[in-house]
Design a protein around this motif. Sequence first.
Motif, PDB file in Angstrom:
ATOM      1  N   ILE A   1       0.841  -1.205   0.000  1.00  0.00           N
ATOM      2  CA  ILE A   1       0.000   0.000   0.000  1.00  0.00           C
ATOM      3  C   ILE A   1       0.876   1.254   0.000  1.00  0.00           C
ATOM      4  O   ILE A   1       0.700   2.163  -0.825  1.00  0.00           O
ATOM      5  CB  ILE A   1      -0.942   0.008   1.222  1.00  0.00           C
ATOM      6  CG1 ILE A   1      -2.001  -1.094   1.093  1.00  0.00           C
ATOM      7  CG2 ILE A   1      -1.629   1.371   1.365  1.00  0.00           C
ATOM      8  CD1 ILE A   1      -2.844  -1.277   2.345  1.00  0.00           C
ATOM      9  N   SER A   2       1.844   1.312   0.917  1.00  0.00           N
ATOM     10  CA  SER A   2       2.689   2.501   1.031  1.00  0.00           C
ATOM     11  C   SER A   2       3.600   2.675  -0.169  1.00  0.00           C
ATOM     12  O   SER A   2       3.770   3.788  -0.680  1.00  0.00           O
ATOM     13  CB  SER A   2       3.516   2.430   2.317  1.00  0.00           C
ATOM     14  OG  SER A   2       2.678   2.552   3.444  1.00  0.00           O
ATOM     15  N   ASN A   3       4.192   1.580  -0.643  1.00  0.00           N
ATOM     16  CA  ASN A   3       5.056   1.676  -1.829  1.00  0.00           C
ATOM     17  C   ASN A   3       4.270   2.162  -3.043  1.00  0.00           C
ATOM     18  O   ASN A   3       4.781   2.925  -3.869  1.00  0.00           O
ATOM     19  CB  ASN A   3       5.699   0.326  -2.127  1.00  0.00           C
ATOM     20  CG  ASN A   3       6.857   0.020  -1.199  1.00  0.00           C
ATOM     21  OD1 ASN A   3       7.487   0.928  -0.660  1.00  0.00           O
ATOM     22  ND2 ASN A   3       7.141  -1.259  -0.998  1.00  0.00           N
ATOM     23  N   SER A   4       3.011   1.722  -3.168  1.00  0.00           N
ATOM     24  CA  SER A   4       2.169   2.165  -4.290  1.00  0.00           C
ATOM     25  C   SER A   4       1.916   3.664  -4.211  1.00  0.00           C
ATOM     26  O   SER A   4       1.961   4.373  -5.218  1.00  0.00           O
ATOM     27  CB  SER A   4       0.833   1.411  -4.274  1.00  0.00           C
ATOM     28  OG  SER A   4       1.025   0.032  -4.480  1.00  0.00           O
ATOM     29  N   MET A   5       1.674   4.147  -3.002  1.00  0.00           N
ATOM     30  CA  MET A   5       1.364   5.563  -2.835  1.00  0.00           C
ATOM     31  C   MET A   5       2.594   6.449  -2.987  1.00  0.00           C
ATOM     32  O   MET A   5       2.477   7.647  -3.242  1.00  0.00           O
ATOM     33  CB  MET A   5       0.708   5.782  -1.470  1.00  0.00           C
ATOM     34  CG  MET A   5      -0.633   5.069  -1.327  1.00  0.00           C
ATOM     35  SD  MET A   5      -1.373   5.182   0.324  1.00  0.00           S
ATOM     36  CE  MET A   5      -1.898   6.890   0.348  1.00  0.00           C
TER      37      MET A   5
ATOM     38  N   ARG B   1       6.832   6.697  -8.289  1.00  0.00           N
ATOM     39  CA  ARG B   1       7.067   7.891  -9.109  1.00  0.00           C
ATOM     40  C   ARG B   1       5.761   8.370  -9.731  1.00  0.00           C
ATOM     41  O   ARG B   1       5.454   9.554  -9.760  1.00  0.00           O
ATOM     42  CB  ARG B   1       8.102   7.577 -10.205  1.00  0.00           C
ATOM     43  CG  ARG B   1       8.485   8.796 -11.045  1.00  0.00           C
ATOM     44  CD  ARG B   1       9.453   8.385 -12.132  1.00  0.00           C
ATOM     45  NE  ARG B   1      10.701   7.907 -11.582  1.00  0.00           N
ATOM     46  CZ  ARG B   1      11.735   8.697 -11.308  1.00  0.00           C
ATOM     47  NH1 ARG B   1      11.657  10.003 -11.526  1.00  0.00           N
ATOM     48  NH2 ARG B   1      12.849   8.186 -10.817  1.00  0.00           N
ATOM     49  N   THR B   2       4.979   7.403 -10.254  1.00  0.00           N
ATOM     50  CA  THR B   2       3.620   7.704 -10.701  1.00  0.00           C
ATOM     51  C   THR B   2       2.698   7.383  -9.545  1.00  0.00           C
ATOM     52  O   THR B   2       2.494   6.210  -9.217  1.00  0.00           O
ATOM     53  CB  THR B   2       3.235   6.855 -11.930  1.00  0.00           C
ATOM     54  OG1 THR B   2       4.184   7.094 -12.968  1.00  0.00           O
ATOM     55  CG2 THR B   2       1.836   7.207 -12.410  1.00  0.00           C
ATOM     56  N   LYS B   3       2.159   8.408  -8.888  1.00  0.00           N
ATOM     57  CA  LYS B   3       1.404   8.234  -7.661  1.00  0.00           C
ATOM     58  C   LYS B   3       0.193   7.329  -7.875  1.00  0.00           C
ATOM     59  O   LYS B   3      -0.485   7.387  -8.900  1.00  0.00           O
ATOM     60  CB  LYS B   3       0.933   9.584  -7.123  1.00  0.00           C
ATOM     61  CG  LYS B   3       2.060  10.557  -6.791  1.00  0.00           C
ATOM     62  CD  LYS B   3       2.967  10.020  -5.701  1.00  0.00           C
ATOM     63  CE  LYS B   3       4.050  11.028  -5.340  1.00  0.00           C
ATOM     64  NZ  LYS B   3       4.981  10.498  -4.328  1.00  0.00           N
TER      65      LYS B   3
END
Length: 303
Positions: A104-108, A111-113
């Motif tokens: 979850i945190s890595n996705s947020m 570089r592309t949010k």
Amino acid sequence: MSIDLSEFEKNNGNNYIVRSEVPEICKSEPCCFGIDEAGRGPVLGPMVYGICYCPISKNEQLAEMGFADSKTLSEEQREELFTKIYEANQVLGYKMEVLSPNIISNSMFRRTKCSLNTVSKDSAIKLLRLTIEEGANIKEVYVDTVGDASKYQAYLKELFPDLEITVTPKADAKFPIVSAASICAKVCRDRAVKSWQFPEFDEINETPYGSGYPNDPATKQWLSNVMEPVFGFPRFVRFSWSTADKILEEKAVPVYWDDDEDGDNGAKGTPSVMSFFSSKDSDPRLKKHHYFNDRHLTQVTDF
């Protein structure tokens, strides 16, 4: 009833899907399909998306089983209802995706949010597609909304034009099949949190972490206590949440890169990050962090 999370416990840094077999009746009869989540707001632990489906002809039977929004039920009541779902495997199917706090945190922070709403929608769509691919005859889909209900419904309708789709707030209180999905998601999350493995700790950490919600003083204290100055938080923590970010800002070791505009190695008195990688075998308090041991990394002495 058992939810097998053993593979997730081995590597809770990745997402994991729990699923039932598709009942034979769900392959032949048209089915309704519900989607809901658990654990959207906490700074600790995974978010879980759950789905449940059954023949439309069994909808009244589902209502008679006593499903309700999982948030209004005690843990014991949720466990009892999940047992009913498990035992009704001739007519009911389910899936849950456990979304790791790490993912979850890595996705947020990519570089592309990727917002939490996007993570949520992607999980819901994945679970629906998987169920259809496995042969379930899905015709009606009911979804507890994420963001604007009408836009979400239009988006899903574009992806699944042959399905009758209803997206609405409080769907878990309006449709028994969504209530069943809510039960699946909540029970799965509760068990994932209780059985969480902390590879970052040398010893079992039994310090209470409270509810896991950002405004809980016990949760804030736990976050402050377990933060490692160089490596931050264990994977149990959603480090993209502002509560965790503030603690990092206040207590973590500052990092300065060679291309910083000031051209120096950081503020005076602040040790170089490289100093944390040097051999300190003589001092047991400064033994090598598990990060290096797990990856069999050693210090380079010759260049």
